[in-house]
Design an enzyme around this catalytic site. Sequence first.
Site, short mmCIF file in Angstrom:
data_model
loop_
_atom_site.label_atom_id
_atom_site.label_comp_id
_atom_site.label_asym_id
_atom_site.label_seq_id
_atom_site.Cartn_x
_atom_site.Cartn_y
_atom_site.Cartn_z
N ALA A 102 119.35 -7.28 155.03
CA ALA A 102 120.18 -6.53 154.20
C ALA A 102 121.40 -7.50 153.97
CB ALA A 102 120.70 -5.35 155.09
N GLY A 142 116.40 -6.88 157.79
CA GLY A 142 116.06 -6.11 156.49
C GLY A 142 114.70 -6.81 155.79
N GLU A 145 111.76 -5.89 157.96
CA GLU A 145 111.30 -4.55 157.96
C GLU A 145 110.69 -4.39 156.62
OE1 GLU A 145 115.56 -3.54 158.92
OE2 GLU A 145 114.96 -2.38 160.42
N GLU A 165 119.35 -8.13 164.17
CA GLU A 165 120.38 -7.19 163.94
C GLU A 165 121.25 -7.06 165.44
OE1 GLU A 165 117.37 -6.71 163.11
OE2 GLU A 165 117.32 -5.68 161.04
N1 T1G Z 1 123.83 -11.16 154.00
C1 T1G Z 1 124.74 -11.73 153.41
N2 T1G Z 1 124.98 -13.32 153.21
C2 T1G Z 1 124.25 -13.81 154.08
C3 T1G Z 1 123.33 -13.23 154.87
C4 T1G Z 1 123.20 -11.82 154.93
N3 T1G Z 1 122.14 -11.33 155.38
N4 T1G Z 1 122.33 -14.14 155.56
C5 T1G Z 1 123.27 -15.40 155.11
N5 T1G Z 1 124.04 -15.08 154.28
C6 T1G Z 1 124.85 -16.22 153.43
C7 T1G Z 1 125.92 -16.95 154.43
O1 T1G Z 1 127.06 -16.38 154.57
C8 T1G Z 1 126.11 -18.26 153.91
O2 T1G Z 1 127.27 -17.79 152.85
C9 T1G Z 1 124.76 -18.33 152.93
O3 T1G Z 1 124.29 -17.28 152.84
C10 T1G Z 1 123.91 -19.52 153.61
O4 T1G Z 1 123.86 -18.92 155.09
C11 T1G Z 1 118.32 -3.36 157.49
C12 T1G Z 1 120.91 -3.85 158.21
C13 T1G Z 1 119.01 -16.92 157.10
C14 T1G Z 1 119.08 -18.32 159.26
O5 T1G Z 1 121.18 -11.34 160.79
O6 T1G Z 1 120.63 -16.10 160.21
O7 T1G Z 1 119.09 -6.76 157.73
O8 T1G Z 1 128.64 -19.51 153.85
O9 T1G Z 1 124.73 -21.08 155.93
O10 T1G Z 1 121.88 -22.12 158.15
O11 T1G Z 1 118.01 -3.39 159.75
O12 T1G Z 1 122.15 -17.31 157.08
O13 T1G Z 1 127.47 -20.15 151.70
O14 T1G Z 1 129.10 -18.30 151.55
O15 T1G Z 1 123.60 -19.51 157.55
O16 T1G Z 1 120.50 -22.10 156.14
C15 T1G Z 1 119.90 -9.23 159.62
C16 T1G Z 1 121.57 -13.70 158.81
C17 T1G Z 1 120.98 -8.63 158.47
C18 T1G Z 1 120.34 -12.96 159.35
C19 T1G Z 1 120.02 -19.00 157.01
N6 T1G Z 1 119.89 -10.62 159.02
N7 T1G Z 1 121.50 -14.82 158.35
O17 T1G Z 1 120.72 -20.25 157.80
O18 T1G Z 1 122.34 -20.94 156.07
S1 T1G Z 1 121.25 -6.99 159.12
C20 T1G Z 1 120.67 -11.58 159.76
C21 T1G Z 1 121.11 -16.09 158.93
C22 T1G Z 1 119.88 -6.10 158.38
C23 T1G Z 1 118.57 -4.21 158.79
C24 T1G Z 1 119.75 -4.81 158.94
C25 T1G Z 1 121.17 -17.49 158.47
C26 T1G Z 1 119.86 -17.92 157.96
P1 T1G Z 1 128.09 -18.95 152.38
P2 T1G Z 1 123.80 -20.19 156.27
P3 T1G Z 1 121.38 -21.21 157.06
#
Ligand code: T1G
Length: 734
Positions: A102, A142, A145, A165
């Site tokens: 998400a 998400g 999911e 999460e």
């Molecule tokens: N939402 C918004 N921005 C995100 C994002 C996300 N989920 N994931 C990454 N970004 C942005 C990040 O801030 C950066 O921005 C750019 O993308 C590149 O990321 C419903 C509610 C996928 C392994 O926890 O672990 O789903 O700095 O530098 O090293 O139950 O990003 O360039 O402006 O990290 O290649 C669960 C979070 C969400 C995964 C990629 N998902 N992301 O790593 O690039 S909660 C996560 C990561 C959810 C559900 C719940 C990593 C990556 P900027 P990066 P990377």
Amino acid sequence: MQTIDRSKSRADVVFKHIHPNVDHKLEPTSIQHSDVKAQEEVVTYEVNKQVAVIRMGSKPVNAVSSHLKSSIEEKVSEANKDTNVKAIVLMSAIPGFFIAGADITEFKPKTKTEDPTTRLPSRLEGSTKPIVAAIDGFCLGGGLETAMGCTARVATPNSRLGLPELNLGIIPGWGGTQRLPRLIGVKKAMELMLTMKPISGKEAHDLKLVDQLCESNQLLSTAIQLALSIDMSKNIKSLHRQDRLESKAELEQIFAHLEKMVDPRQPQQRQALNAVKAGVTRGGDEGLVAEEEESFNVHKPTAKALQHLFFAERATSKIPNVPAYNKKINSVGVIGGGTMGGGIAIACLENGIKVTLKEVNQKFLDAGLERIKNTFKSKLERKRINQKQFDAALNNLTGTISYEGFQTLDCVIEAVLEIVDLKKSVFKDLSKHCNKECILGTNTSTIDIESIASDLDCRDRIIGLHFFSPANVMPLLEIIRTSHTSNEIIAAGLQLSKQLRKTPVVVKNCVGFAVNRIFFPYGGAAGFLVDRGVHPYRIDKALKNFGFGVGPFRMSDIVGLDVGVMTSNSMKGAYSDRAYDGQLKQIMVDQKRLGDKVGRGYYIKGKPDEEGIADLIKASQNRANNPKPLKNQNEFTDADIQEILLLPVVNEACRVVQENLVYRVSDLDVASVMGMNFPRFRGGIVAWADVFLGAKKTFEKLDRLYQETGMEMFKPCEYLKKCADNNKSLESGL
Ligand code: T1G
């Protein structure tokens, strides 16, 4: 202080979410954040062999915003109505990412629970035509999911699937706590949630989470074929499967074990477990409702702290006016083959960088090379690396006792003894023997970097590269810029940290830099408490309970008490007004209790030694200038001890901000977590004070300690006072 312009960044949204009352208009800088345009979502629809192919292209990582969600739902609905379409494939147009989860920037505290069947995965599960998720790359939170809401899944072997999460202080909230256990069993599902580590497409296939594996270039055709083969009349939705859940007896055992595993300081763990349990006992539909309730009740400060850290970690490498660095660092010279030099060499070799190790004589060189080789041998024996990686690392290692070959090196890192004149002479040599573009780094932790290079004409290329021990393990690299260091060299330092897979924090030159500087009052306050009658083991326990892996005294044993005395002397020299002149460490050193390296310190081989240290504590208390006991110290709670040790650290961090030494306040949160193992779930040292106490309370508590003890380390600094007076957060960068 230069601060990032958050007005367009995703971090801005999160920042506002963390600090809703804070007006944080910051100075504009040249940092280019992915702007709003770059986030525009593009979902395309085409029909291929009677299969509707829906491609998501929301840069950079296909985070599911409300807009992306409705676009996908629209296309799925179109496919369901399209009489030419028999099945649907959902895939990504962005290489390397299916969906990263998400969109975290859209998170805001919920005011009421929502209908869980309106979530994207439930919508997809309601499709009358089969949907196959075609996964190539990250499929997280998400994203997974969503894939589990599809009828089936195809993935490439190297894709990364997981539910991270809990790392954001929340629980999987789109049915993950219900569908994952039903697809792979409760035991494995809880393991994935609690470890937060993604698994590969291959492992996911072995677990039957993924139905078919294929290579990237076969992804679409494999998904189309699978989609056309699905008979919806025989399909059982993931939410209602029973066949892969463990037996009742097994589940009882698993849940009993998990009850003991969950960390009470991280309530999201128990909440995920509650949701899983509810679903297993009451069925998937009721489980979704339970998941929604648990999601609604997550511990808001923990979620704020962890989400703050997510963006803080990604911000540290964004430094204003630093040009892009388009080269790779291929070769590094390491001067000094001791513990730090060896660790730095290993870090480079592990990441494919050639290393030339220099020592003063053949004996020292042989010993240094041997230590490095032994580390790789042990990795090979423990199967951490394979023979090919072992050979590659050792082929990249050479040793020398002269400066021969230094002309061609991209970077040199000095890690000799902490003696100013010795360092000066090394840099004099380097200025002669290295090329005019070579990055000249020093790994000093206590010496003023300006003074090392004061009379050299290569001052613009000299930079602090401060690794934390063990240098090949600890994830932080402090990059220290002097008043002469050029922006190009800062860019090179950032590039090196990227190649070493470390998180950089750039800090301006000062004694102790970021981590040692802000944490010097931690040891001081601990010594002060002991001299006022609180036992070191009691203090260690309180800090462990806070979330540190070990308390300050056990940490002293690990680092070495002689090293501790040297570091605190250098800090005391620079910040004497705020130092506590305790004698305990010196008394321990005098008694040859140097810590783990000799088997005896505050502990003996890690085990308490109450009797052994009792007289030494007394001796220290007798030498203390003011042995006045603190009020109520016999009734001290863990929180009292934690605050006495940590609030002066917050205060010192605020001083670092006041002195304009870091680019943004949150850099200190990252530095504390990565350099000092400050518990991540508290968000970092400044975020902890902000989120869990607030600036005003932090000020009041420090001020009360100051009034009570008269110790300067507790006297709130100007910046902290200003934030408290103006009702601003400490992160506001006032
Ligand atoms: N939402 C918004 N921005 C995100 C994002 C996300 N989920 N994931 C990454 N970004 C942005 C990040 O801030 C950066 O921005 C750019 O993308 C590149 O990321 C419903 C509610 C996928 C392994 O926890 O672990 O789903 O700095 O530098 O090293 O139950 O990003 O360039 O402006 O990290 O290649 C669960 C979070 C969400 C995964 C990629 N998902 N992301 O790593 O690039 S909660 C996560 C990561 C959810 C559900 C719940 C990593 C990556 P900027 P990066 P990377």
